[in-house]
Write a protein that holds these residues in place. Structure first.
Motif, PDB file in Angstrom:
ATOM      1  N   VAL A 111       2.134   7.568  -6.112  1.00 25.88           N
ATOM      2  CA  VAL A 111       1.060   8.402  -6.658  1.00 25.88           C
ATOM      3  C   VAL A 111       1.106   9.804  -6.055  1.00 25.88           C
ATOM      4  CG1 VAL A 111      -1.451   8.691  -6.756  1.00 25.88           C
ATOM      5  CG2 VAL A 111      -0.432   6.475  -7.288  1.00 25.88           C
ATOM      6  N   ALA A 112       1.276   9.899  -4.744  1.00 27.21           N
ATOM      7  CA  ALA A 112       1.291  11.216  -4.094  1.00 27.21           C
ATOM      8  C   ALA A 112       2.468  12.057  -4.576  1.00 27.21           C
ATOM      9  CB  ALA A 112       1.344  11.041  -2.583  1.00 27.21           C
ATOM     10  N   LEU A 113       3.657  11.470  -4.601  1.00 25.20           N
ATOM     11  CA  LEU A 113       4.819  12.236  -5.042  1.00 25.20           C
ATOM     12  C   LEU A 113       4.765  12.553  -6.533  1.00 25.20           C
ATOM     13  CD1 LEU A 113       7.593  10.543  -2.914  1.00 25.20           C
ATOM     14  CD2 LEU A 113       6.839  12.910  -2.759  1.00 25.20           C
ATOM     15  N   HIS A 114       4.192  11.661  -7.327  1.00 27.40           N
ATOM     16  CA  HIS A 114       4.067  11.934  -8.756  1.00 27.40           C
ATOM     17  C   HIS A 114       3.092  13.081  -9.016  1.00 27.40           C
ATOM     18  CE1 HIS A 114       4.227  11.187 -13.031  1.00 27.40           C
ATOM     19  NE2 HIS A 114       2.912  11.204 -13.059  1.00 27.40           N
ATOM     20  N   LEU A 115       1.952  13.083  -8.315  1.00 25.64           N
ATOM     21  CA  LEU A 115       1.010  14.188  -8.480  1.00 25.64           C
ATOM     22  C   LEU A 115       1.606  15.507  -8.007  1.00 25.64           C
ATOM     23  CD1 LEU A 115      -2.324  12.487  -7.394  1.00 25.64           C
ATOM     24  CD2 LEU A 115      -1.603  13.110  -9.705  1.00 25.64           C
ATOM     25  N   TRP A 116       2.334  15.470  -6.904  1.00 28.92           N
ATOM     26  CA  TRP A 116       2.987  16.667  -6.397  1.00 28.92           C
ATOM     27  C   TRP A 116       4.031  17.164  -7.393  1.00 28.92           C
ATOM     28  CZ3 TRP A 116       6.426  16.810  -1.415  1.00 28.92           C
ATOM     29  CH2 TRP A 116       6.641  18.129  -1.031  1.00 28.92           C
ATOM     30  N   HIS A 117       4.802  16.234  -7.969  1.00 28.55           N
ATOM     31  CA  HIS A 117       5.814  16.614  -8.958  1.00 28.55           C
ATOM     32  C   HIS A 117       5.165  17.204 -10.207  1.00 28.55           C
ATOM     33  CE1 HIS A 117       9.423  16.675 -11.331  1.00 28.55           C
ATOM     34  NE2 HIS A 117       8.809  15.965 -12.259  1.00 28.55           N
ATOM     35  N   THR A 118       4.056  16.649 -10.629  1.00 29.57           N
ATOM     36  CA  THR A 118       3.369  17.175 -11.803  1.00 29.57           C
ATOM     37  C   THR A 118       2.947  18.620 -11.580  1.00 29.57           C
ATOM     38  OG1 THR A 118       2.590  14.955 -12.328  1.00 29.57           O
ATOM     39  CG2 THR A 118       1.446  16.772 -13.377  1.00 29.57           C
ATOM     40  N   ILE A 141       0.843  -1.205   0.000  1.00 26.30           N
ATOM     41  CA  ILE A 141       0.000   0.000   0.000  1.00 26.30           C
ATOM     42  C   ILE A 141       0.876   1.252   0.000  1.00 26.30           C
ATOM     43  CG2 ILE A 141      -1.664   1.313   1.377  1.00 26.30           C
ATOM     44  CD1 ILE A 141      -2.779  -1.422   2.316  1.00 26.30           C
ATOM     45  N   LEU A 142       1.941   1.240   0.806  1.00 24.14           N
ATOM     46  CA  LEU A 142       2.830   2.397   0.877  1.00 24.14           C
ATOM     47  C   LEU A 142       3.555   2.647  -0.444  1.00 24.14           C
ATOM     48  CD1 LEU A 142       4.349   1.996   4.447  1.00 24.14           C
ATOM     49  CD2 LEU A 142       2.761   3.755   3.658  1.00 24.14           C
ATOM     50  N   ILE A 143       3.874   1.593  -1.172  1.00 18.33           N
ATOM     51  CA  ILE A 143       4.499   1.755  -2.489  1.00 18.33           C
ATOM     52  C   ILE A 143       3.578   2.545  -3.405  1.00 18.33           C
ATOM     53  CG2 ILE A 143       5.166   0.503  -4.592  1.00 18.33           C
ATOM     54  CD1 ILE A 143       6.225  -1.720  -2.741  1.00 18.33           C
ATOM     55  N   MET A 162      13.282  23.544  -5.895  1.00 19.73           N
ATOM     56  CA  MET A 162      13.793  22.509  -4.990  1.00 19.73           C
ATOM     57  C   MET A 162      12.750  21.406  -4.786  1.00 19.73           C
ATOM     58  SD  MET A 162      16.827  23.300  -4.476  1.00 19.73           S
ATOM     59  CE  MET A 162      17.204  22.053  -3.284  1.00 19.73           C
ATOM     60  N   GLY A 163      11.490  21.772  -4.678  1.00 23.67           N
ATOM     61  CA  GLY A 163      10.436  20.772  -4.550  1.00 23.67           C
ATOM     62  C   GLY A 163      10.336  19.891  -5.779  1.00 23.67           C
ATOM     63  N   ALA A 164      10.515  20.483  -6.959  1.00 20.24           N
ATOM     64  CA  ALA A 164      10.471  19.696  -8.194  1.00 20.24           C
ATOM     65  C   ALA A 164      11.620  18.689  -8.232  1.00 20.24           C
ATOM     66  CB  ALA A 164      10.517  20.617  -9.405  1.00 20.24           C
ATOM     67  N   ILE A 165      12.796  19.120  -7.794  1.00 17.62           N
ATOM     68  CA  ILE A 165      13.936  18.201  -7.758  1.00 17.62           C
ATOM     69  C   ILE A 165      13.698  17.098  -6.731  1.00 17.62           C
ATOM     70  CG2 ILE A 165      16.381  18.023  -7.163  1.00 17.62           C
ATOM     71  CD1 ILE A 165      16.668  20.910  -8.298  1.00 17.62           C
ATOM     72  N   PHE A 166      13.226  17.472  -5.549  1.00 19.21           N
ATOM     73  CA  PHE A 166      12.948  16.512  -4.480  1.00 19.21           C
ATOM     74  C   PHE A 166      11.950  15.449  -4.937  1.00 19.21           C
ATOM     75  CE2 PHE A 166      10.004  15.320  -1.084  1.00 19.21           C
ATOM     76  CZ  PHE A 166      10.863  14.760  -0.151  1.00 19.21           C
ATOM     77  N   THR A 167      10.829  15.885  -5.500  1.00 18.28           N
ATOM     78  CA  THR A 167       9.798  14.922  -5.892  1.00 18.28           C
ATOM     79  C   THR A 167      10.229  14.085  -7.091  1.00 18.28           C
ATOM     80  OG1 THR A 167       8.702  16.649  -7.205  1.00 18.28           O
ATOM     81  CG2 THR A 167       7.888  16.264  -4.966  1.00 18.28           C
ATOM     82  N   GLU A 168      11.057  14.646  -7.971  1.00 11.85           N
ATOM     83  CA  GLU A 168      11.555  13.868  -9.115  1.00 11.85           C
ATOM     84  C   GLU A 168      12.371  12.670  -8.638  1.00 11.85           C
ATOM     85  OE1 GLU A 168      12.131  12.751 -12.976  1.00 11.85           O
ATOM     86  OE2 GLU A 168      11.058  14.572 -12.437  1.00 11.85           O
ATOM     87  N   ILE A 169      13.174  12.870  -7.612  1.00  8.74           N
ATOM     88  CA  ILE A 169      14.028  11.796  -7.100  1.00  8.74           C
ATOM     89  C   ILE A 169      13.243  10.835  -6.213  1.00  8.74           C
ATOM     90  CG2 ILE A 169      16.009  11.314  -5.602  1.00  8.74           C
ATOM     91  CD1 ILE A 169      17.141  14.044  -6.581  1.00  8.74           C
ATOM     92  N   PHE A 170      12.502  11.385  -5.258  1.00 12.47           N
ATOM     93  CA  PHE A 170      11.896  10.555  -4.228  1.00 12.47           C
ATOM     94  C   PHE A 170      10.621   9.843  -4.673  1.00 12.47           C
ATOM     95  CE2 PHE A 170      14.667  13.199  -1.638  1.00 12.47           C
ATOM     96  CZ  PHE A 170      15.280  12.208  -0.889  1.00 12.47           C
TER      97      PHE A 170
END
Length: 120
Positions: free
Chosen positions: A39-46, A32-34, A86-94
């Motif tokens: 999904v959460a980080l991908h939407l945030w990155h978008t 579930i965490l995967i 910085m948020g875009a870089i963070f979410t791209e990696i994580f």
């Protein structure tokens, strides 16, 4: 003044702590965490990537009486946009790193649970 006793505990990184934690919870929670973390980080990155795209659009320079005021405008603009970059870089990696950590922890948890079932 008394000397402090030496601690035998070694310092671990946040990623090591997260991997240890994910290996101790049931494997299905890791599954579930995967999904949730990706999904959460991908939407945030978008959303952040869209904001970066908007920042890249050319804008006319402001009309200033003193040209040195342009330096202040440029510095304040850069500082106000830095968290988005910085948020875009963070979410791209994580968005890929966190699911990988949860996958490894879930795999360890699954192997442990299968090992305890076979030992019975």
């Amino acid at each position: 003044m008394m000397p402090r006793p030496q601690q035998n505990r070694r310092h671990t990184s946040t990623m090591e702590d997260l991997l240890t934690l994910s290996s101790r919870i049931p494997w299905w929670i890791n599954l579930i965490l995967i999904v949730v973390s990706y999904v959460a980080l991908h939407l945030w990155h978008t959303e952040l990537a869209y904001q970066v795209h908007l920042y890249a659009q050319p804008t006319p320079p402001p009309k200033l009486a003193n040209p040195m005021d342009g330096v202040n405008v440029a510095v304040h603009t850069a500082l106000s946009r830095a968290p988005v970059y910085m948020g875009a870089i963070f979410t791209e990696i994580f968005q890929y790193l966190f699911p990988a950590i949860f996958f490894l922890g879930g795999t360890v948890s699954l192997i442990r649970s299968l090992g305890t079932k076979n030992a019975r």
